[in-house]
Write a protein that holds these residues in place. Sequence first.
Motif, PDB file in Angstrom:
ATOM      1  N   VAL A 260      -3.572  14.931  24.191  1.00 53.10           N
ATOM      2  CA  VAL A 260      -3.376  15.043  25.638  1.00 53.10           C
ATOM      3  C   VAL A 260      -4.732  14.953  26.324  1.00 53.10           C
ATOM      4  O   VAL A 260      -5.652  15.714  26.005  1.00 53.10           O
ATOM      5  CB  VAL A 260      -2.690  16.377  25.999  1.00 53.10           C
ATOM      6  CG1 VAL A 260      -2.539  16.505  27.508  1.00 53.10           C
ATOM      7  CG2 VAL A 260      -1.331  16.477  25.316  1.00 53.10           C
ATOM      8  N   ALA A 261      -4.857  14.024  27.266  1.00 50.88           N
ATOM      9  CA  ALA A 261      -6.093  13.880  28.034  1.00 50.88           C
ATOM     10  C   ALA A 261      -6.115  14.931  29.143  1.00 50.88           C
ATOM     11  O   ALA A 261      -5.122  15.133  29.849  1.00 50.88           O
ATOM     12  CB  ALA A 261      -6.188  12.486  28.627  1.00 50.88           C
ATOM     13  N   LEU A 262      -7.251  15.604  29.295  1.00 55.86           N
ATOM     14  CA  LEU A 262      -7.384  16.673  30.273  1.00 55.86           C
ATOM     15  C   LEU A 262      -8.185  16.228  31.489  1.00 55.86           C
ATOM     16  O   LEU A 262      -8.951  15.252  31.424  1.00 55.86           O
ATOM     17  CB  LEU A 262      -8.060  17.892  29.632  1.00 55.86           C
ATOM     18  CG  LEU A 262      -7.356  18.471  28.400  1.00 55.86           C
ATOM     19  CD1 LEU A 262      -8.144  19.659  27.865  1.00 55.86           C
ATOM     20  CD2 LEU A 262      -5.921  18.877  28.724  1.00 55.86           C
ATOM     21  N   ALA A 263      -8.007  16.957  32.580  1.00 55.35           N
ATOM     22  CA  ALA A 263      -8.682  16.612  33.828  1.00 55.35           C
ATOM     23  C   ALA A 263     -10.191  16.737  33.711  1.00 55.35           C
ATOM     24  O   ALA A 263     -10.933  16.056  34.429  1.00 55.35           O
ATOM     25  CB  ALA A 263      -8.162  17.506  34.953  1.00 55.35           C
ATOM     26  N   ASN A 264     -10.680  17.587  32.812  1.00 52.42           N
ATOM     27  CA  ASN A 264     -12.125  17.758  32.653  1.00 52.42           C
ATOM     28  C   ASN A 264     -12.746  16.712  31.737  1.00 52.42           C
ATOM     29  O   ASN A 264     -13.928  16.802  31.407  1.00 52.42           O
ATOM     30  CB  ASN A 264     -12.439  19.153  32.134  1.00 52.42           C
ATOM     31  CG  ASN A 264     -11.829  19.418  30.756  1.00 52.42           C
ATOM     32  OD1 ASN A 264     -11.299  18.510  30.109  1.00 52.42           O
ATOM     33  ND2 ASN A 264     -11.891  20.664  30.313  1.00 52.42           N
ATOM     34  N   GLY A 265     -11.955  15.726  31.334  1.00 52.91           N
ATOM     35  CA  GLY A 265     -12.460  14.659  30.482  1.00 52.91           C
ATOM     36  C   GLY A 265     -12.268  14.889  29.003  1.00 52.91           C
ATOM     37  O   GLY A 265     -12.511  13.997  28.195  1.00 52.91           O
ATOM     38  N   VAL A 287      -3.735  18.760  32.776  1.00 49.85           N
ATOM     39  CA  VAL A 287      -3.562  17.400  32.276  1.00 49.85           C
ATOM     40  C   VAL A 287      -4.123  16.406  33.285  1.00 49.85           C
ATOM     41  O   VAL A 287      -3.930  16.550  34.498  1.00 49.85           O
ATOM     42  CB  VAL A 287      -2.072  17.109  32.007  1.00 49.85           C
ATOM     43  CG1 VAL A 287      -1.882  15.682  31.504  1.00 49.85           C
ATOM     44  CG2 VAL A 287      -1.514  18.105  30.996  1.00 49.85           C
ATOM     45  N   ALA A 288      -4.819  15.390  32.789  1.00 51.74           N
ATOM     46  CA  ALA A 288      -5.431  14.382  33.658  1.00 51.74           C
ATOM     47  C   ALA A 288      -4.363  13.691  34.506  1.00 51.74           C
ATOM     48  O   ALA A 288      -3.305  13.299  33.996  1.00 51.74           O
ATOM     49  CB  ALA A 288      -6.181  13.356  32.813  1.00 51.74           C
ATOM     50  N   GLY A 289      -4.645  13.559  35.800  1.00 52.59           N
ATOM     51  CA  GLY A 289      -3.731  12.875  36.703  1.00 52.59           C
ATOM     52  C   GLY A 289      -2.711  13.765  37.362  1.00 52.59           C
ATOM     53  O   GLY A 289      -1.863  13.272  38.124  1.00 52.59           O
ATOM     54  N   TYR A 290      -2.763  15.082  37.103  1.00 52.68           N
ATOM     55  CA  TYR A 290      -1.786  16.005  37.679  1.00 52.68           C
ATOM     56  C   TYR A 290      -2.507  17.148  38.392  1.00 52.68           C
ATOM     57  O   TYR A 290      -3.623  17.524  38.030  1.00 52.68           O
ATOM     58  CB  TYR A 290      -0.864  16.569  36.588  1.00 52.68           C
ATOM     59  CG  TYR A 290       0.003  15.519  35.946  1.00 52.68           C
ATOM     60  CD1 TYR A 290       1.259  15.203  36.472  1.00 52.68           C
ATOM     61  CD2 TYR A 290      -0.441  14.829  34.822  1.00 52.68           C
ATOM     62  CE1 TYR A 290       2.054  14.224  35.884  1.00 52.68           C
ATOM     63  CE2 TYR A 290       0.345  13.856  34.232  1.00 52.68           C
ATOM     64  CZ  TYR A 290       1.590  13.549  34.768  1.00 52.68           C
ATOM     65  OH  TYR A 290       2.373  12.585  34.190  1.00 52.68           O
ATOM     66  N   GLN A 291      -1.845  17.697  39.398  1.00 52.82           N
ATOM     67  CA  GLN A 291      -2.400  18.797  40.157  1.00 52.82           C
ATOM     68  C   GLN A 291      -2.085  20.135  39.479  1.00 52.82           C
ATOM     69  O   GLN A 291      -1.020  20.296  38.883  1.00 52.82           O
ATOM     70  CB  GLN A 291      -1.822  18.806  41.581  1.00 52.82           C
ATOM     71  CG  GLN A 291      -2.195  17.583  42.403  1.00 52.82           C
ATOM     72  CD  GLN A 291      -3.701  17.476  42.595  1.00 52.82           C
ATOM     73  OE1 GLN A 291      -4.382  18.460  42.894  1.00 52.82           O
ATOM     74  NE2 GLN A 291      -4.229  16.263  42.419  1.00 52.82           N
ATOM     75  N   PRO A 292      -2.999  21.111  39.574  1.00 54.17           N
ATOM     76  CA  PRO A 292      -2.770  22.432  38.949  1.00 54.17           C
ATOM     77  C   PRO A 292      -1.835  23.297  39.798  1.00 54.17           C
ATOM     78  O   PRO A 292      -2.240  24.295  40.397  1.00 54.17           O
ATOM     79  CB  PRO A 292      -4.175  23.015  38.873  1.00 54.17           C
ATOM     80  CG  PRO A 292      -4.888  22.407  40.033  1.00 54.17           C
ATOM     81  CD  PRO A 292      -4.344  21.010  40.181  1.00 54.17           C
ATOM     82  N   VAL A 293      -0.561  22.917  39.843  1.00 54.27           N
ATOM     83  CA  VAL A 293       0.387  23.612  40.722  1.00 54.27           C
ATOM     84  C   VAL A 293       1.398  24.454  39.946  1.00 54.27           C
ATOM     85  O   VAL A 293       2.184  25.191  40.558  1.00 54.27           O
ATOM     86  CB  VAL A 293       1.143  22.597  41.602  1.00 54.27           C
ATOM     87  CG1 VAL A 293       0.180  21.894  42.543  1.00 54.27           C
ATOM     88  CG2 VAL A 293       1.897  21.581  40.751  1.00 54.27           C
ATOM     89  N   MET A 294       1.398  24.375  38.598  1.00 57.34           N
ATOM     90  CA  MET A 294       2.391  25.124  37.839  1.00 57.34           C
ATOM     91  C   MET A 294       2.071  26.621  37.877  1.00 57.34           C
ATOM     92  O   MET A 294       0.947  27.032  37.618  1.00 57.34           O
ATOM     93  CB  MET A 294       2.431  24.643  36.396  1.00 57.34           C
ATOM     94  CG  MET A 294       3.427  25.421  35.545  1.00 57.34           C
ATOM     95  SD  MET A 294       3.590  24.751  33.891  1.00 57.34           S
ATOM     96  CE  MET A 294       4.495  26.076  33.090  1.00 57.34           C
ATOM     97  N   PRO A 295       3.066  27.472  38.190  1.00 54.56           N
ATOM     98  CA  PRO A 295       2.836  28.916  38.191  1.00 54.56           C
ATOM     99  C   PRO A 295       2.795  29.469  36.780  1.00 54.56           C
ATOM    100  O   PRO A 295       3.343  28.880  35.847  1.00 54.56           O
ATOM    101  CB  PRO A 295       4.055  29.454  38.948  1.00 54.56           C
ATOM    102  CG  PRO A 295       5.130  28.457  38.651  1.00 54.56           C
ATOM    103  CD  PRO A 295       4.443  27.118  38.598  1.00 54.56           C
ATOM    104  N   SER A 296       2.135  30.605  36.623  1.00 55.19           N
ATOM    105  CA  SER A 296       2.070  31.253  35.309  1.00 55.19           C
ATOM    106  C   SER A 296       3.317  32.089  35.077  1.00 55.19           C
ATOM    107  O   SER A 296       3.830  32.743  35.992  1.00 55.19           O
ATOM    108  CB  SER A 296       0.829  32.149  35.238  1.00 55.19           C
ATOM    109  OG  SER A 296       0.867  32.956  34.080  1.00 55.19           O
TER     110      SER A 296
END
Length: 326
Positions: A260-265, A287-296
């Motif tokens: 899985v490619a991550l947003a931090n490279g 995950v790269a290309g997605y916004q950090p909107v998922m709740p914990s």
Amino acid sequence: MSEDYLSDPNIGLRLIPEQASRHAEGVDMLYFALLGFSALLVTVLVGLVVTFGFRYRAGKTFRRRVTASHVGHRVEVGFALSLGVVFMALFAWAGKLYLNVYANTPAQATLNVVAKQWMWKVQHPDGTREINTLHVPANQSVRLRITSQDVIHSFSVPALRLKRDAVPGLYTSVTFVADKPGEYRLFCAEYCGTDHSRMRGKMVVMAPSDYQNWLTRNGTGTTPAAAGKALFRSYGCSGCHMGESSVRAPSLDGVYGRSVALANGGIIIADEAYLRDSIMRPQKHIVAGYQPVMPSFSGQISESDVLQIIAYLQSLKPGDWRTEAP
């Protein structure tokens, strides 16, 4: 756990527990080797202290050494090198044994073990559950996936020479083969609170046919993957990850074991730990290309439910969701 089991004199505490697994003999051999070598060193050191104490006692006359002896240096260096060789040999022996016991090797069955003050909760591959008792088939490789609901515990079965920590937020695992049918004591080997001494149980090793019969009698018919699918929907995960929601979320079918490619490279393998973090700590790996909107879901979902959701995600193959309605 029955009082009959606790009072059974045949399975009481022993100085050296009986051997009930394939690696138990190797562990005992290493233990006695370490014990013997330590006894030898103590004997030599005590012997030297007594000898020198007698030889150079008060009032005893002896010839004073004027010049340093090269022989003495050779003895000292030789003794130090010999100890080093022995220590490295013991380290190699122990390291090989540790890797054989605790390596993440394939197993014929994986059981989930969740520790909680003050009990052991077990789930079998077919969904059968039990508390403070663990039934396993003899002469088959069994993998335990262990975690904790609250504080650090330690899963210990002395007869199997088995001990593995249960740590909140982490998965530890151990694979073993129990080769002697019978009942063996199960302990928590890490102080975990007021009733730590009561956190005990038993492991029941059964012939494979008897184990299957036991599962048939006690099974619920709901596998962890099936239960995980229902939980995945009930917690609303399907609305974003496999529905037509306006929220754009990664597809999870076939994700297990994938890079899985991550947003931090960076790149991470989607193993069990990654899947758990994605549920309980979703901001940890974006995950790269997605916004950090998922709740914990930390504090809202039990470790047992997390394990079942992970089992569901592990069962999915690429494209499975195309045939399912959200």
